[in-house]
Design an enzyme around this catalytic site. Sequence first.
Site, PDB file in Angstrom:
ATOM      1  N   HIS A 260      39.805  43.167  33.169  1.00 35.78           N
ATOM      2  CA  HIS A 260      40.662  43.679  32.095  1.00 35.78           C
ATOM      3  C   HIS A 260      39.821  43.664  30.814  1.00 35.78           C
ATOM      4  O   HIS A 260      38.919  42.826  30.680  1.00 35.78           O
ATOM      5  CB  HIS A 260      41.845  42.708  31.963  1.00 35.78           C
TER       6      HIS A 260
ATOM      7  N   ASP B  89      39.989  34.263  34.519  1.00 35.70           N
ATOM      8  CA  ASP B  89      41.106  34.938  33.863  1.00 35.70           C
ATOM      9  C   ASP B  89      42.295  34.817  34.820  1.00 35.70           C
ATOM     10  O   ASP B  89      42.334  35.490  35.858  1.00 35.70           O
ATOM     11  CB  ASP B  89      40.737  36.403  33.606  1.00 35.70           C
TER      12      ASP B  89
ATOM     13  N   GLN C 256      46.972  37.096  35.854  1.00 36.83           N
ATOM     14  CA  GLN C 256      47.777  37.607  36.976  1.00 36.83           C
ATOM     15  C   GLN C 256      47.942  36.586  38.092  1.00 36.83           C
ATOM     16  O   GLN C 256      48.807  36.753  38.949  1.00 36.83           O
ATOM     17  CB  GLN C 256      47.133  38.889  37.555  1.00 36.83           C
TER      18      GLN C 256
ATOM     19  N   LYS D 211      53.799  36.377  31.106  1.00 34.08           N
ATOM     20  CA  LYS D 211      53.698  36.946  32.447  1.00 34.08           C
ATOM     21  C   LYS D 211      54.259  35.999  33.507  1.00 34.08           C
ATOM     22  O   LYS D 211      54.153  36.242  34.697  1.00 34.08           O
ATOM     23  CB  LYS D 211      52.234  37.276  32.773  1.00 34.08           C
TER      24      LYS D 211
ATOM     25  N   CYS E 273      44.185  48.930  30.815  1.00 34.43           N
ATOM     26  CA  CYS E 273      43.162  48.173  30.072  1.00 34.43           C
ATOM     27  C   CYS E 273      41.956  47.875  30.934  1.00 34.43           C
ATOM     28  O   CYS E 273      41.386  46.777  30.864  1.00 34.43           O
ATOM     29  CB  CYS E 273      43.734  46.884  29.485  1.00 34.43           C
TER      30      CYS E 273
END
Lengths: 430, 147
Positions: free
Chosen positions: A142, A220, A223, A246, A384
């Site tokens: 991303h 990261d 998600q 999220k 993104c």
Amino acid sequence: MSHINVDGKQLETLELFEVEEVRNDFPILKEKFSGPKNSVLPLVYLDNAATTQKPQQVLDAMQYYYRHQNANVHRAIHKLGERATAAYEDSRKRISRFINARSHREIVFTRGTTEAINLVAHSWGRKLIGRGDEILLSEMEHHSNLIPWQLLAKETGAVLRFIPFSRSNGTLQIGHLEEMINERTRLISVTHMSNVFGTINPVRGLIQKAHDHHIPVMLDGAQSVPHLPTDVQELDCDFLAFSGHKMCGPTGIGVLYGKEKLLEEMEPFQGGGEMIGSVWLDKATWNEVPHKFEAGTPDIAGAIGLAAAIDYLDRLGMERITLYEQKLTTYALSKMREISGMRIFGMAPFRGGVISFYLGKIHPHDMAQFLDSKGIAVRAGHHCAQPLMRKLEIPATTRASFYFYNTFSEIDFLIDNLKQALEYFGYGTG
Amino acid sequence: MELDELYQDIILDHYKNPHNFGEGEASCTNVELDNPVCGDHIKLMLLIDENDIIQDVKFTGSGCAISMASASIMTEEIKGKKVQEVRAIIEDVLGAMRGEKEADNLDEHGDLIALKGVMKFPVRVKCATLAWHAVRDGITKCEQEKK
């Protein structure tokens, strides 16, 4: 019943939750829109990779804070100040337990994943990265795990290198890792789960290999943390970034997990109140970690909301959430692949509930518009991840992404409307 | 809001069979514009003669139905017209899309009327205006290169 395997981990067959009961906790899922000819369209929310909806428990916790606890933290002597500080710091401990950190001092509150990655690039990178040093990323990042490193590289003369992904199924070509690591490699920063492909990357092996070469690894987790059980001690990652919104929490709050030793050696991020020890007109000393990185009044209500969201997720059980979403995703993929003209980007063996696709010649924005007219919320665009799209030679995809409150009948409704879109835009199935 | 107000037959016809699509002769540097929101891309080739009349216009690119149909409609609308007149039409379209000008100005311009439906879908306005920004840039470029 079969066992489900996520990233090499067997999940036991668990008794799942009642999804209809779960949905009752989310007031927004009862929203309806007016459709054509006075019809009523229920909301079918399939844009969970962008942001998730909030259960009443989270809304209540935040309102309770503002009604009964609101004061600034770490400063006030008065009773409300004590309450606010306790609630804020309890939230930090709650999050620490959720990801199994060694200590709550390893939990830094940020605005979200993006700020957490920027914090590491700024405070760790500027101090420890020099000209010619190499930072290893992947081609599927991303922009939030790309641009902060581009900025750092521009400033320091560091070099960015990228682990490629396979165009055929969206998996990371991890076999290239060994040859890409060299004595100048200072950091590896990769996504745990792709926001385009849904691929769950084999980060355990990657981290082990990196550590063999004494290279720290940042994940990261934007998600992954909302959808998979996360244990930072077991993963042994050095940094992990994720966002509250999220995972049923509010916007504006996120987390940087960092190993205490690394956080200790880092410079502050922003300057201001709270992050200081003693201040003179010409110099200052820094507060201890994690406060060193939290200048200014933090998002106290946000932190409390995130802790409430984590309580909620834990009550359902992260393994149950993973298992349910795996079933939902497997079902959706099998139904989508039956539609002729369907291209799905990301067919990794280990994947989460994010499905990017292109149907016939229908441009993703037209597809998203069509689905919206039926009450279905999906995302269309480059997500993104422009370099990823460029490699796939497509301008955009439509993306449906699930959370534990989505249902099998919602998937059926999506499939039905994908077929209708083919008719509407006149591309048949040829 | 009904979907058919956005995807009117005129729009879908232009999308499926775009007019003036392809490479063409140009009297000045081609203009290329992107709409990063949708990933729409358009390249415009303008042929303007010595009397400031748009002799030919062609476009290539890819994008959503709205952006491609709007480009097709735009080329039909401006071909054979004087640059000055085209400039006024461009301002009418862009002004209407921004909500600053009467949308009814578009009624007398053939298929342009179909773009009025886009105004009810604010997120898609950028798709519709891409070609019109491109032609405005193109005309300016041609005029600068002539000097």
